[in-house]
Design a protein around this motif. Structure first.
Motif, PDB file in Angstrom:
ATOM      1  N   PHE A 150       1.489  20.313 102.834  1.00  0.00           N
ATOM      2  CA  PHE A 150       1.118  20.201 101.412  1.00  0.00           C
ATOM      3  C   PHE A 150       1.373  18.816 100.841  1.00  0.00           C
ATOM      4  CE2 PHE A 150       5.580  21.498 101.182  1.00  0.00           C
ATOM      5  CZ  PHE A 150       6.074  20.741 100.152  1.00  0.00           C
ATOM      6  N   GLY A 178      10.688  25.096  83.641  1.00  0.00           N
ATOM      7  CA  GLY A 178      11.974  25.084  84.334  1.00  0.00           C
ATOM      8  C   GLY A 178      12.063  23.966  85.345  1.00  0.00           C
ATOM      9  N   LEU A 214       4.736  34.820  95.085  1.00  0.00           N
ATOM     10  CA  LEU A 214       5.233  33.437  95.203  1.00  0.00           C
ATOM     11  C   LEU A 214       6.111  33.294  96.442  1.00  0.00           C
ATOM     12  CD1 LEU A 214       6.305  33.105  91.491  1.00  0.00           C
ATOM     13  CD2 LEU A 214       4.737  31.493  92.607  1.00  0.00           C
ATOM     14  N   PRO A 215       6.218  32.097  96.980  1.00  0.00           N
ATOM     15  CA  PRO A 215       7.178  31.896  98.078  1.00  0.00           C
ATOM     16  C   PRO A 215       8.610  32.115  97.576  1.00  0.00           C
ATOM     17  CG  PRO A 215       6.213  29.790  97.376  1.00  0.00           C
ATOM     18  CD  PRO A 215       5.496  30.868  96.622  1.00  0.00           C
ATOM     19  N   GLY A 229       1.920  23.724  92.286  1.00  0.00           N
ATOM     20  CA  GLY A 229       3.280  24.178  91.991  1.00  0.00           C
ATOM     21  C   GLY A 229       4.340  23.578  92.905  1.00  0.00           C
TER      22      GLY A 229
HETATM   23  C1  MCA Z   1      -1.285  24.761 100.436  1.00  0.00           C
HETATM   24  N1  MCA Z   1      -1.775  23.523 100.679  1.00  0.00           N
HETATM   25  C2  MCA Z   1      -1.462  22.727  99.672  1.00  0.00           C
HETATM   26  C3  MCA Z   1      -0.729  23.518  98.772  1.00  0.00           C
HETATM   27  N2  MCA Z   1      -0.636  24.775  99.270  1.00  0.00           N
HETATM   28  N3  MCA Z   1      -1.732  21.425  99.436  1.00  0.00           N
HETATM   29  C4  MCA Z   1      -1.265  20.896  98.311  1.00  0.00           C
HETATM   30  N4  MCA Z   1      -0.550  21.596  97.407  1.00  0.00           N
HETATM   31  C5  MCA Z   1      -0.262  22.911  97.611  1.00  0.00           C
HETATM   32  N5  MCA Z   1       0.465  23.611  96.723  1.00  0.00           N
HETATM   33  C6  MCA Z   1      -2.568  23.039 101.817  1.00  0.00           C
HETATM   34  C7  MCA Z   1      -2.596  23.992 102.975  1.00  0.00           C
HETATM   35  O1  MCA Z   1      -1.621  23.586 103.914  1.00  0.00           O
HETATM   36  C8  MCA Z   1      -4.011  23.814 103.494  1.00  0.00           C
HETATM   37  O2  MCA Z   1      -4.081  22.670 104.264  1.00  0.00           O
HETATM   38  C9  MCA Z   1      -4.819  23.537 102.270  1.00  0.00           C
HETATM   39  O3  MCA Z   1      -3.890  22.968 101.335  1.00  0.00           O
HETATM   40  C10 MCA Z   1      -5.464  24.732 101.636  1.00  0.00           C
HETATM   41  O4  MCA Z   1      -4.595  25.803 101.675  1.00  0.00           O
HETATM   42  P1  MCA Z   1      -4.873  27.179 100.931  1.00  0.00           P
HETATM   43  O5  MCA Z   1      -5.043  28.257 101.942  1.00  0.00           O
HETATM   44  O6  MCA Z   1      -5.911  27.034  99.897  1.00  0.00           O
HETATM   45  O7  MCA Z   1      -3.493  27.335 100.198  1.00  0.00           O
HETATM   46  P2  MCA Z   1      -2.688  28.618  99.973  1.00  0.00           P
HETATM   47  O8  MCA Z   1      -1.997  29.005 101.214  1.00  0.00           O
HETATM   48  O9  MCA Z   1      -3.590  29.614  99.315  1.00  0.00           O
HETATM   49  O10 MCA Z   1      -1.568  28.115  98.956  1.00  0.00           O
HETATM   50  C11 MCA Z   1      -1.868  27.670  97.683  1.00  0.00           C
HETATM   51  C12 MCA Z   1      -0.827  28.254  96.727  1.00  0.00           C
HETATM   52  C13 MCA Z   1       0.570  27.891  97.280  1.00  0.00           C
HETATM   53  C14 MCA Z   1      -0.964  29.782  96.668  1.00  0.00           C
HETATM   54  C15 MCA Z   1      -1.047  27.682  95.361  1.00  0.00           C
HETATM   55  O11 MCA Z   1       0.658  26.487  97.387  1.00  0.00           O
HETATM   56  C16 MCA Z   1       1.686  28.429  96.479  1.00  0.00           C
HETATM   57  O12 MCA Z   1       2.077  29.595  96.635  1.00  0.00           O
HETATM   58  N6  MCA Z   1       2.249  27.631  95.560  1.00  0.00           N
HETATM   59  C17 MCA Z   1       3.385  28.036  94.768  1.00  0.00           C
HETATM   60  C18 MCA Z   1       4.467  27.012  94.844  1.00  0.00           C
HETATM   61  C19 MCA Z   1       5.720  27.445  94.081  1.00  0.00           C
HETATM   62  O13 MCA Z   1       6.202  28.565  94.222  1.00  0.00           O
HETATM   63  N7  MCA Z   1       6.283  26.551  93.281  1.00  0.00           N
HETATM   64  C20 MCA Z   1       7.453  26.862  92.504  1.00  0.00           C
HETATM   65  C21 MCA Z   1       8.501  25.796  92.707  1.00  0.00           C
HETATM   66  P3  MCA Z   1      -5.101  22.496 105.473  1.00  0.00           P
HETATM   67  O14 MCA Z   1      -6.247  23.407 105.237  1.00  0.00           O
HETATM   68  O15 MCA Z   1      -5.459  21.065 105.381  1.00  0.00           O
HETATM   69  O16 MCA Z   1      -4.278  22.867 106.649  1.00  0.00           O
HETATM   70  S1  MCA Z   1       9.916  26.100  91.634  1.00  0.00           S
HETATM   71  C22 MCA Z   1       9.565  25.104  90.326  1.00  0.00           C
HETATM   72  O17 MCA Z   1       8.632  24.370  90.368  1.00  0.00           O
HETATM   73  C23 MCA Z   1      10.346  25.102  89.061  1.00  0.00           C
HETATM   74  C24 MCA Z   1      11.765  25.426  89.164  1.00  0.00           C
HETATM   75  C25 MCA Z   1       9.671  26.048  88.091  1.00  0.00           C
HETATM   76  O18 MCA Z   1       9.572  25.695  86.927  1.00  0.00           O
HETATM   77  O19 MCA Z   1       9.258  27.111  88.554  1.00  0.00           O
END
Ligand code: MCA
Ligand code: AMP
Length: 507
Positions: free
Chosen positions: A473, A305, A208-209, A410
């Motif tokens: 995103f 969360g 995760l980031p 996410g």
């Molecule tokens: C990347 N893109 C996205 C996203 N991620 N678009 C919408 N939503 C996203 N989440 C864009 C990229 O810039 C790219 O754009 C295209 O979508 C495809 O990218 P891709 O290579 O498929 O994406 P990736 O690099 O593999 O990332 C997807 C992912 C990442 C692994 C799901 O988004 C991620 O690690 N998400 C985790 C977020 C997180 O940690 N949330 C926790 C928040 P283009 O091709 O057009 O340039 S904390 C929280 O929420 C609370 C407190 C809790 O309960 O945890």
């Protein structure tokens, strides 16, 4: 060790006497880092910060690639009694301007590739110094770390002192900085460590980031507090995760991780000896939960969360992990369901707004006393804005959101922020931004635009015009044009009508 610094003391305790144990296996560099080496580096980071004039309570803003040095900087900031302020690497310079101006950090640490552009932004915001950490662990800050002699006496900080500020977007389009105390972070990690049975025998796959609660506080703090190890991957990659599973015990992810892993070859075999799969940050579809269980024999543990509260609920470690629910309130966390109109408690089983209280809850929004008073009641309950109910067995169900929010892969995206940018374009009359179902991201952003009469504007034009103002995103994955937006009798845009109309746009 680290006596008097509430959080640092707790992050260090489990590894005392086990300094040679592995803390982190760095996927990027191929190097293993022991607890001894990690904390020595964190102490040097603290020294470097203090040498740069960072005082207790000062903010250290950080927008750097996911690196071991960033984790060292996090712990170093805590040791120095300062306040860690991580920022999404996808944010553009325009977005960074707001955070630096609002938080007034003493130091800003960025990617060396962005230094020229962001130094100008930081200067305008009055930031005293800009340092760098690059994806390959190089940069001006690691250089200063390496030049410093190890050994640092932790700056005393109490449970109520600030440890971090995490910005979370708001319904008004203006991000709010959630103030997180030493106690909020320490108590939650301790509770999760116990609830999920973490120990020194665990090896977490960390994909995760680390600029958000999930990857930074849940994944990292638990690992440190349990004296566990982690495989530290710079980003999610399904095949690499499968390769690591045989030597790992736990994976934490957003639902998109699980959706993508289900499509990967070899999941069943790779996951055979894993102990635990945790999902959160967005709703996990019951279908994903059951497909995972059918294929791997493991029941994903879903928890709930927020940036403001850390983790509130969790499905049980022992016992029935029910698909479509987020389990029970964690020990020490109170969760009630209230009437959205009156704030009065709802009868058992009925749907209302979820409110939470406990040591995990934040101390308020940075420099926003009115907003804080609106959402954090004087009796300590935080109004989450999530709609839910508690069933007869005590399981919490999240059934919707009272707030206009999209969760994509996410990441939280507030439509208002995107609407403000689009509405500002010269050929646009107005816009409405909605989230619609998306197989990979759960929800994806659609912008519905009313263009000015007689003006020719295409989706591509809009994409080009907004790209410097919004992180990738957040940018709409589909842009639609209409003559007029549907409105109710009060003149309010009917987003539910739009969501229905564009429901199948990504199918
Ligand atoms: C990347 N893109 C996205 C996203 N991620 N678009 C919408 N939503 C996203 N989440 C864009 C990229 O810039 C790219 O754009 C295209 O979508 C495809 O990218 P891709 O290579 O498929 O994406 P990736 O690099 O593999 O990332 C997807 C992912 C990442 C692994 C799901 O988004 C991620 O690690 N998400 C985790 C977020 C997180 O940690 N949330 C926790 C928040 P283009 O091709 O057009 O340039 S904390 C929280 O929420 C609370 C407190 C809790 O309960 O945890
Ligand atoms: P943020 O504070 O921006 O990281 O996002 C918190 C929001 O994510 C919550 O208010 C919920 O709407 C949502 N969320 C987190 N975990 C879950 C979950 N397991 N199921 C449904 N929604 C979730």
């Amino acid at each position: 060790m680290y006596h008097g610094n509430h959080l640092a003391e707790k992050l260090r305790a489990a590894s005392l006497g086990a300094e040679s144990n592995l803390f982190l296996r760095n996927h990027q560099t191929g190097k293993d880092i022991s607890y001894r080496a990690f904390f020595a580096n964190a102490e040097r980071m603290a020294k470097a910060l203090v040498a740069s004039g960072v005082k207790p309570g000062d903010r250290v803003a950080v927008q750097v690639p996911k690196t071991q040095a960033m984790l060292e900087l996090y712990v170093g900031t805590v040791l120095a009694g300062a306040v860690f302020l991580p920022l999404n690497t996808a944010y553009t310079a325009a977005e960074i301007t707001y955070f630096l101006t609002d938080a007034e950090p003493r130091i800003f640490v960025c990617d060396p590739n962005c230094k020229d552009e962001l130094s100008a932004v930081a200067k305008d915001a009055g930031v005293a110094e800009v340092l760098t950490i690059g994806a390959d662990e190089s940069g001006s800050l690691p250089k200063r770390r390496d030049a410093a002699v190890p050994g640092f006496t932790a700056v005393p900080r109490g449970p109520d002192d600030l440890a971090a500020i995490l910005y979370t977007s708001g319904t008004t389009g203006r991000s709010k900085g959630a103030i997180l105390t030493h106690q909020a972070l320490a108590s939650n990690a301790q509770t999760l460590k116990e609830s999920w049975h973490f120990s020194a025998d665990d090896m977490l796959i960390h994909a995760l980031p680390i600029f958000h609660t999930h990857g930074l506080f849940v994944a990292t703090n638990i690992t440190l507090m349990a004296g566990s190890s982690c495989i530290f991957m710079s980003k999610f990659d399904a095949n690499e995760i499968l390769d690591y599973m045989p030597e790992a015990t736990v994976l934490m992810g957003v639902p998109t991780f699980y959706v993508r892993l289900l499509e990967a070859e070899g999941l069943r075999k790779a996951s055979a000896n894993m102990r635990l799969f945790v999902s959160g940050s967005a709703p996990l579809l019951a279908e994903t939960h059951s497909r995972w269980r059918d294929l791997t024999g493991h029941s994903i543990l879903e928890r709930y969360g927020m940036t403001e509260t850390n983790m509130n609920t969790s499905n049980p470690y022992d016992g029935d992990r029910r698909a479509g629910t987020v389990g029970f309130p964690l020990p020490g966390v109170e969760l009630i369901v209230t009437d959205p109109a009156t704030g009065a408690p709802m009868p058992q089983g009925e749907t209302g707004v979820l409110e939470v209280r406990g040591p995990n809850v934040f101390a308020g929004y940075w420099k926003m006393p009115d907003k804080t008073a609106e959402e954090l009641r004087s009796n300590g309950f935080f109004i989450t804005g999530d709609l839910g109910r508690i069933d007869a067995d005590g399981y919490v169900h999240i059934v919707g959101r009272g707030k206009d929010l999209i969760i994509s892969g996410g990441y939280n995206i507030y439509p208002k922020e995107i609407e403000l940018v689009i509405d500002d374009l010269p050929s646009v009359v107005e816009s409405a931004v909605i989230g619609v179902p998306h197989e990979d991201f759960g929800e994806a952003v659609v912008a519905v635009i009313v263009a000015q009469d007689g003006v020719k504007i295409s989706a591509k034009d809009v994409s080009n015009m907004i790209k410097d103002n919004l992180a990738r995103f957040k940018q709409p994955k589909s842009i639609e044009f209409v003559q007029a937006l549907p409105r109710n009798a009060m003149g309010k845009v009917q987003k539910n009508v739009l969501r229905e109309a564009y429901d199948g746009v990504f199918q």
